[in-house]
Design a protein around this motif. Structure first.
Motif, short mmCIF file in Angstrom:
data_model
loop_
_atom_site.label_atom_id
_atom_site.label_comp_id
_atom_site.label_asym_id
_atom_site.label_seq_id
_atom_site.Cartn_x
_atom_site.Cartn_y
_atom_site.Cartn_z
N ALA A 194 0.82 -1.21 0.00
CA ALA A 194 0.00 0.00 0.00
C ALA A 194 0.86 1.27 0.00
CB ALA A 194 -0.92 0.00 1.21
N ALA A 195 1.93 1.25 0.77
CA ALA A 195 2.81 2.42 0.85
C ALA A 195 3.51 2.67 -0.49
CB ALA A 195 3.84 2.23 1.96
N MET A 196 3.97 1.60 -1.13
CA MET A 196 4.61 1.75 -2.44
C MET A 196 3.60 2.21 -3.49
SD MET A 196 7.24 1.74 -4.36
CE MET A 196 8.58 0.80 -3.61
N THR A 197 2.40 1.68 -3.44
CA THR A 197 1.37 2.10 -4.39
C THR A 197 1.09 3.59 -4.27
OG1 THR A 197 0.32 -0.09 -4.37
CG2 THR A 197 -1.04 1.76 -5.11
N ALA A 198 0.93 4.07 -3.04
CA ALA A 198 0.67 5.50 -2.82
C ALA A 198 1.85 6.35 -3.30
CB ALA A 198 0.39 5.75 -1.34
N HIS A 199 3.06 5.87 -3.01
CA HIS A 199 4.28 6.59 -3.41
C HIS A 199 4.37 6.72 -4.93
CE1 HIS A 199 8.47 7.70 -3.69
NE2 HIS A 199 8.83 6.54 -4.20
N GLN A 200 4.17 5.64 -5.64
CA GLN A 200 4.31 5.68 -7.09
C GLN A 200 3.11 6.34 -7.77
OE1 GLN A 200 7.00 5.58 -8.26
NE2 GLN A 200 8.09 3.64 -8.32
N ARG A 201 1.95 6.28 -7.16
CA ARG A 201 0.81 7.00 -7.73
C ARG A 201 1.04 8.51 -7.67
NH1 ARG A 201 -4.43 3.64 -5.34
NH2 ARG A 201 -4.46 2.03 -6.99
N ARG A 202 1.62 8.97 -6.57
CA ARG A 202 1.91 10.40 -6.47
C ARG A 202 2.97 10.80 -7.50
NH1 ARG A 202 5.05 14.16 -4.24
NH2 ARG A 202 6.56 12.67 -3.38
N ALA A 203 3.97 9.95 -7.69
CA ALA A 203 4.99 10.22 -8.70
C ALA A 203 4.37 10.26 -10.09
CB ALA A 203 6.09 9.15 -8.64
N ARG A 204 3.46 9.33 -10.36
CA ARG A 204 2.75 9.32 -11.64
C ARG A 204 1.96 10.60 -11.85
NH1 ARG A 204 -2.46 5.87 -11.42
NH2 ARG A 204 -2.88 7.68 -10.09
N ASP A 205 1.21 11.00 -10.85
CA ASP A 205 0.36 12.19 -10.98
C ASP A 205 1.19 13.45 -11.20
OD1 ASP A 205 -1.73 10.48 -10.62
OD2 ASP A 205 -2.14 11.06 -8.54
N LEU A 206 2.35 13.51 -10.53
CA LEU A 206 3.24 14.65 -10.70
C LEU A 206 3.79 14.70 -12.12
CD1 LEU A 206 4.77 16.99 -9.30
CD2 LEU A 206 6.57 15.34 -8.73
N ARG A 207 4.16 13.54 -12.64
CA ARG A 207 4.70 13.47 -14.00
C ARG A 207 3.63 13.86 -15.03
NH1 ARG A 207 8.99 10.42 -15.98
NH2 ARG A 207 9.11 9.26 -14.03
N ILE A 208 2.43 13.31 -14.87
CA ILE A 208 1.36 13.60 -15.82
C ILE A 208 0.96 15.08 -15.78
CG2 ILE A 208 -1.06 13.13 -16.39
CD1 ILE A 208 0.87 10.92 -17.20
N ALA A 209 0.89 15.65 -14.58
CA ALA A 209 0.54 17.06 -14.45
C ALA A 209 1.55 17.94 -15.17
CB ALA A 209 0.45 17.45 -12.97
N THR A 210 2.83 17.57 -15.07
CA THR A 210 3.87 18.33 -15.75
C THR A 210 3.73 18.21 -17.27
OG1 THR A 210 5.40 18.00 -13.90
CG2 THR A 210 6.36 18.64 -16.02
N LEU A 211 3.44 17.01 -17.76
CA LEU A 211 3.25 16.80 -19.19
C LEU A 211 2.06 17.61 -19.71
CD1 LEU A 211 3.82 12.96 -19.49
CD2 LEU A 211 5.26 14.74 -20.48
N VAL A 212 0.98 17.61 -18.96
CA VAL A 212 -0.22 18.34 -19.39
C VAL A 212 0.05 19.84 -19.44
CG1 VAL A 212 -2.59 18.96 -18.73
CG2 VAL A 212 -1.83 16.58 -18.61
N ARG A 213 0.76 20.35 -18.43
CA ARG A 213 1.08 21.78 -18.40
C ARG A 213 1.91 22.21 -19.60
NH1 ARG A 213 1.97 21.02 -12.85
NH2 ARG A 213 4.23 21.01 -13.15
N HIS A 214 2.75 21.28 -20.08
CA HIS A 214 3.61 21.59 -21.21
C HIS A 214 2.99 21.16 -22.54
CE1 HIS A 214 6.49 22.07 -17.92
NE2 HIS A 214 7.18 22.83 -18.75
N GLY A 215 1.74 20.73 -22.49
CA GLY A 215 1.04 20.42 -23.73
C GLY A 215 1.43 19.15 -24.39
#
Length: 216
Positions: A194-215
Motif C-alpha cells: 500500500a505504501a509503495m502504491t501510494a508513493h508511485q501514484r503520487r509520482a505518476r500524478d506529478l509526471r502527468i501534471a507536468t506533461l499536461v502543463r507543457h502540452g
C-alpha cells in the motif's frame, strides 16, 4: 538522475554513449539523430552506431524514421499506461521485500535512507532515491519483476519531470521511502504494498501534471 546498465562483454561504447545521452536528458524526447551524425560526433565508424541504434530501438529508447531515428515523444496517455504498469510491479516488489528481505537487505535500505537524509545536492538525492528502489527490488528476490521495471523506467527516462527534483518533493519522497522501509522491516507485506502504491501514484500524478502543463 544518473542511470547505469550492465552490458555484455564485446559490446561497443557507442551503445553506452548514445543510451547515456538519452537517459541523462541530453537527447530529449522528440530529438532526431542519424547514424552518420552520431558516428561523426562520437568519432567512430557507422557500423557500431547502427548496431547501437538497433539495440536502442528494441529497448524503446529510439524509433526508426524515414531519415534516421527519433527519441520517442510519448503522449500523456502513453506515459500514464507505463506508470500504471510500474505501480503494479513496484507494489508487488515491495510486498515481496517484506516477505523475503534479509537482515543485510534491511541494513542496506536503512543506510541508503540515512545517506539520502544527509545528501547535500539534488543529484546525490536523486541517485540515492533510485538506489533505494533498486535495493528494495533486490530484497524481493524476483528477477523478472526487476527486469520489467528496468525496462519501464528506461522508457520513462526521456520524460522525467523536473518537478521531481524540487526540494519539497525530495522531502516527501524521503518520508514515503521511510514508510515503505518501516513496513518491510516489520514484515507487513500489505502495508508495504500500500505504501509503495501510494508513493508511485503520487509520482505518476506529478509526471502527468507536468506533461499536461507543457502540452504533451
Amino acid at each position: 538522475m544518473a542511470h547505469s546498465v550492465t552490458v555484455p562483454a564485446g559490446d561497443t561504447t557507442a551503445y553506452l554513449q548514445i543510451r547515456g545521452r538519452i537517459l541523462d536528458g541530453e537527447l530529449i524526447a522528440g530529438s532526431t539523430v542519424t547514424a552518420s551524425g552520431l558516428a561523426c560526433e562520437l568519432q567512430v565508424s557507422r557500423s557500431p552506431v547502427r548496431e547501437a541504434l538497433s539495440r536502442l530501438e528494441l529497448e524503446g529508447l529510439v524509433e526508426r524514421t524515414a531519415t534516421g531515428y527519433r527519441v520517442p515523444l510519448r503522449s500523456a496517455e502513453e506515459i500514464l499506461e507505463i506508470c500504471d504498469a510500474r505501480i503494479a510491479l513496484d507494489a508487488a516488489s515491495a510486498q515481496a521485500a517484506a516477505q523475503h528481505a534479509s537482515e543485510l537487505d534491511l541494513a542496506r535500505l536503512e543506510h541508503l535512507l540515512e545517506q539520502a537524509a544527509g545528501a547535500e545536492d539534488i543529484a546525490s538525492r536523486l541517485r540515492l532515491d533510485h538506489e533505494f528502489h533498486l535495493a528494495l527490488r533486490a530484497a524481493g528476490r524476483n528477477k523478472t519483476i526487476s527486469r520489467l521495471l528496468d525496462g519501464l523506467e528506461t522508457q520513462l527516462a526521456a520524460h522525467d519531470s523536473r518537478s521531481t527534483s524540487a526540494p519539497d518533493n525530495l522531502e516527501r519522497i524521503l518520508d514515503e521511502h521511510r514508510e515503505i522501509f518501516d513496513a518491510v522491516r516489520d514484515r507487513d507485506a500489505e502495508k508495504a504494498r500500500a505504501a509503495m502504491t501510494a508513493h508511485q501514484r503520487r509520482a505518476r500524478d506529478l509526471r502527468i501534471a507536468t506533461l499536461v502543463r507543457h502540452g504533451s
